[in-house]
Structure formats: C-alpha cells, structure tokens
Design a protein around this motif. Structure first.
Motif, PDB file in Angstrom:
ATOM      1  N   ALA A  41       0.815  -1.223   0.000  1.00  0.00           N
ATOM      2  CA  ALA A  41       0.000   0.000   0.000  1.00  0.00           C
ATOM      3  C   ALA A  41       0.839   1.260   0.000  1.00  0.00           C
ATOM      4  CB  ALA A  41      -0.933  -0.004   1.205  1.00  0.00           C
ATOM      5  N   ASN A  79     -13.769  -0.782  -6.394  1.00  0.00           N
ATOM      6  CA  ASN A  79     -14.380   0.479  -5.970  1.00  0.00           C
ATOM      7  C   ASN A  79     -14.765   1.283  -7.208  1.00  0.00           C
ATOM      8  OD1 ASN A  79     -14.900   3.119  -5.044  1.00  0.00           O
ATOM      9  ND2 ASN A  79     -13.567   2.844  -3.281  1.00  0.00           N
ATOM     10  N   GLN A  92      -8.040   1.449  -9.230  1.00  0.00           N
ATOM     11  CA  GLN A  92      -8.951   0.401  -8.775  1.00  0.00           C
ATOM     12  C   GLN A  92      -8.211  -0.889  -8.454  1.00  0.00           C
ATOM     13  OE1 GLN A  92     -12.023  -0.007 -11.807  1.00  0.00           O
ATOM     14  NE2 GLN A  92     -13.445   1.124 -10.536  1.00  0.00           N
ATOM     15  N   ASN A 119      -6.368  -0.598  -5.155  1.00  0.00           N
ATOM     16  CA  ASN A 119      -7.337  -0.690  -4.068  1.00  0.00           C
ATOM     17  C   ASN A 119      -7.763  -2.140  -3.837  1.00  0.00           C
ATOM     18  OD1 ASN A 119     -10.690  -0.666  -3.795  1.00  0.00           O
ATOM     19  ND2 ASN A 119      -9.619   0.557  -2.264  1.00  0.00           N
ATOM     20  N   CYS A 152      -4.944  -4.050  -2.184  1.00  0.00           N
ATOM     21  CA  CYS A 152      -4.838  -3.674  -0.767  1.00  0.00           C
ATOM     22  C   CYS A 152      -5.844  -4.463   0.058  1.00  0.00           C
ATOM     23  CB  CYS A 152      -5.097  -2.174  -0.598  1.00  0.00           C
ATOM     24  SG  CYS A 152      -3.726  -1.100  -1.082  1.00  0.00           S
ATOM     25  N   LYS A 153      -7.070  -4.556  -0.437  1.00  0.00           N
ATOM     26  CA  LYS A 153      -8.106  -5.286   0.296  1.00  0.00           C
ATOM     27  C   LYS A 153      -7.805  -6.786   0.335  1.00  0.00           C
ATOM     28  CE  LYS A 153     -11.433  -3.033  -1.992  1.00  0.00           C
ATOM     29  NZ  LYS A 153     -12.744  -2.470  -2.407  1.00  0.00           N
ATOM     30  N   SER A 163      -7.064   8.743  -6.439  1.00  0.00           N
ATOM     31  CA  SER A 163      -6.883   7.330  -6.103  1.00  0.00           C
ATOM     32  C   SER A 163      -6.470   7.151  -4.647  1.00  0.00           C
ATOM     33  CB  SER A 163      -5.854   6.680  -7.037  1.00  0.00           C
ATOM     34  OG  SER A 163      -4.597   7.313  -6.953  1.00  0.00           O
ATOM     35  N   ASN A 164      -5.590   8.024  -4.151  1.00  0.00           N
ATOM     36  CA  ASN A 164      -5.184   7.920  -2.743  1.00  0.00           C
ATOM     37  C   ASN A 164      -6.321   8.273  -1.798  1.00  0.00           C
ATOM     38  OD1 ASN A 164      -2.148   7.297  -2.260  1.00  0.00           O
ATOM     39  ND2 ASN A 164      -2.174   8.606  -4.065  1.00  0.00           N
ATOM     40  N   TYR A 224      -9.722   8.034  -2.336  1.00  0.00           N
ATOM     41  CA  TYR A 224     -10.754   6.997  -2.312  1.00  0.00           C
ATOM     42  C   TYR A 224     -10.243   5.697  -1.686  1.00  0.00           C
ATOM     43  CZ  TYR A 224     -14.175   9.649  -5.007  1.00  0.00           C
ATOM     44  OH  TYR A 224     -15.093  10.576  -5.421  1.00  0.00           O
ATOM     45  N   ASN A 225      -8.978   5.386  -1.922  1.00  0.00           N
ATOM     46  CA  ASN A 225      -8.418   4.188  -1.304  1.00  0.00           C
ATOM     47  C   ASN A 225      -8.391   4.338   0.215  1.00  0.00           C
ATOM     48  OD1 ASN A 225      -7.158   1.562  -1.629  1.00  0.00           O
ATOM     49  ND2 ASN A 225      -5.224   2.513  -1.048  1.00  0.00           N
ATOM     50  N   ASP A 240     -11.894   4.012   1.641  1.00  0.00           N
ATOM     51  CA  ASP A 240     -12.426   2.661   1.493  1.00  0.00           C
ATOM     52  C   ASP A 240     -11.908   1.704   2.562  1.00  0.00           C
ATOM     53  OD1 ASP A 240     -13.843   0.581   0.412  1.00  0.00           O
ATOM     54  OD2 ASP A 240     -12.680   0.414  -1.418  1.00  0.00           O
ATOM     55  N   SER A 286      -1.318   8.067   2.741  1.00  0.00           N
ATOM     56  CA  SER A 286      -2.397   8.358   1.799  1.00  0.00           C
ATOM     57  C   SER A 286      -2.719   9.844   1.761  1.00  0.00           C
ATOM     58  CB  SER A 286      -3.653   7.563   2.169  1.00  0.00           C
ATOM     59  OG  SER A 286      -3.409   6.178   2.125  1.00  0.00           O
TER      60      SER A 286
END
Length: 223
Positions: free
Chosen positions: A60, A84, A91, A94, A97-98, A141-142, A144-145, A148, A162
């Motif tokens: 991340a 996302n 995307q 993200n 990362c999940k 992107s940072n 929203y990540n 989330d 982030s």
C-alpha cells in the motif's frame, strides 16, 4: 480467478504455470510479471522483491507493485472483495490492498508471463503525457483508497501516507483542484498536532508559489 485485459498478450504457459504454483505450494494467490512489448523501457514495475516481503503496508505504501494480469487467486479469498466504482484510477491497487488485508500467503513466480501493449490513449498513457492529469489521478486514487479501507487497515502509516500523497498532489497542482468533502476533517484526525501546516502551505503556495518547508514539517512524525 484470473483477470486479463483484451489488449494484453498472455504467454502460452501462463495459466498452467500459475495454476500449478497455486496448488503445489498451498498458497492463496500467485503473482507473476508483466512487461511492455512495444516500449523501450519494457518493464512495467520494479519486481525486485521476495514473497516474504509482501504485506499490506509494503504494497500500500512502499515499492511492491504488480499488474492485474499478474494475479491468480483462489475464488474463496475474493468473493467479498469488490472493485471500488468511485475510482477512475487505482482500482486495481485498491483491490489488492483489500486482498492483502485478508491474506499474504502467496507464491511469487519470478518470470514474465504477460506482455502489455503501451498506447498513448490508454489511462496510463494519458497520465504519462500530462502532469496535471497524473496529479489529479494521484489525489483521487489515494483519497478513495484511504476512505475505502482506513477502518479495516487500522494503520497509522497507511493513513499518513495516503493523505500526504493527496496533499502533495494538491500543492503541486497549485491548489487548483477542489478539496473533497471531509478532506480537511480527516487531515485533522490523522495529523492532530500538525494539520495547520497544510493551511500555511496553501497560503504560501498561493502567494509565493512555494510550499515545501511547510509540507516537510507536516511529514514529520508527531510526538
């Protein structure tokens, strides 16, 4: 599960090698490598890492990266992970990362099995040729990540990284993008003793075109 873009090329042995690595090593996912076939610098990412180096934080916020076609993963581990749809960039980052918040039990197949076509009209191509576009996508992107996964990640390093990426992108854009709702409130939570430095950086950037001193102070660890 294996994702693959229509304009990329899969080497004939890709699926067999990845599937064998997945089953033979009792892992949850396999990573291989991608390179461009029509670009002088034909390696997409720095793949200089070992499987034992991979964690949520190293992916991340650090140097470890892979492309979507590099990933083969057991369906059980992604059934609850969604892309996302608020994001127009990042995307895949993200999603991974999940995934890494669930497992980092992987096998790294250190060989190029995907060939990617570089086109100037692609999302990456447009970012490469427009600094403004690149910085706007970096901020988005940072942000929203962060929104989330901040609760699940529970990582102060991730939170700081982030929001600092967002701040730096904003300042490099000369303050010329609107800040999203809630951004300044999140900054106060993550940098409770230093968030005011963002406002000083904004003022200095507007008045003098300089912000670096305040940004560097914001980056320092709070005590």
């Amino acid at each position: 599960m294996q994702w693959f873009d229509s304009d990329d090329l899969m080497l004939p042995e890709k699926l067999e090698l990845e599937a064998n690595a997945l089953t033979d090593n009792a892992v949850d996912f396999v990573i291989s490598k991608t390179k461009y076939f029509n670009r002088k610098n034909n390696s997409c990412f720095n793949y200089d890492f070992k499987a034992s180096d991979v964690s949520f934080e190293t992916y991340a916020i650090d140097y470890i990266r892979w492309h979507t076609p590099d990933l083969m993963v057991k369906r059980d581990f992604i059934s609850s992970i969604k892309f996302n749809e608020n994001m127009t960039a990042g995307q895949e980052h993200n999603f991974n990362c999940k995934l890494l918040l669930k497992t980092n039990n992987l096998f790294y197949l250190d060989t190029f099995l995907t060939l990617r076509r570089y086109t100037p009209d692609s999302i990456q191509g447009k970012r490469d040729h427009s600094e403004v576009t690149h910085l706007k996508k970096m901020f988005e992107s940072n942000w929203y990540n962060y929104l989330d996964i901040k609760v699940e990640a529970n990582s102060s390093k991730f939170n700081r990284y982030s929001l600092l990426q967002c701040v730096h992108s904003y300042l490099l854009l000369k303050n010329n993008i609107p800040l999203p709702d809630g951004f300044e409130e999140e900054l106060k939570v993550v940098f409770p003793k230093r968030y005011y430095l963002f406002y000083l950086a904004r003022l200095s950037n507007s008045a003098f075109g300089k912000y670096y001193k305040f940004y560097e102070l914001l980056k320092q660890d709070e005590v």
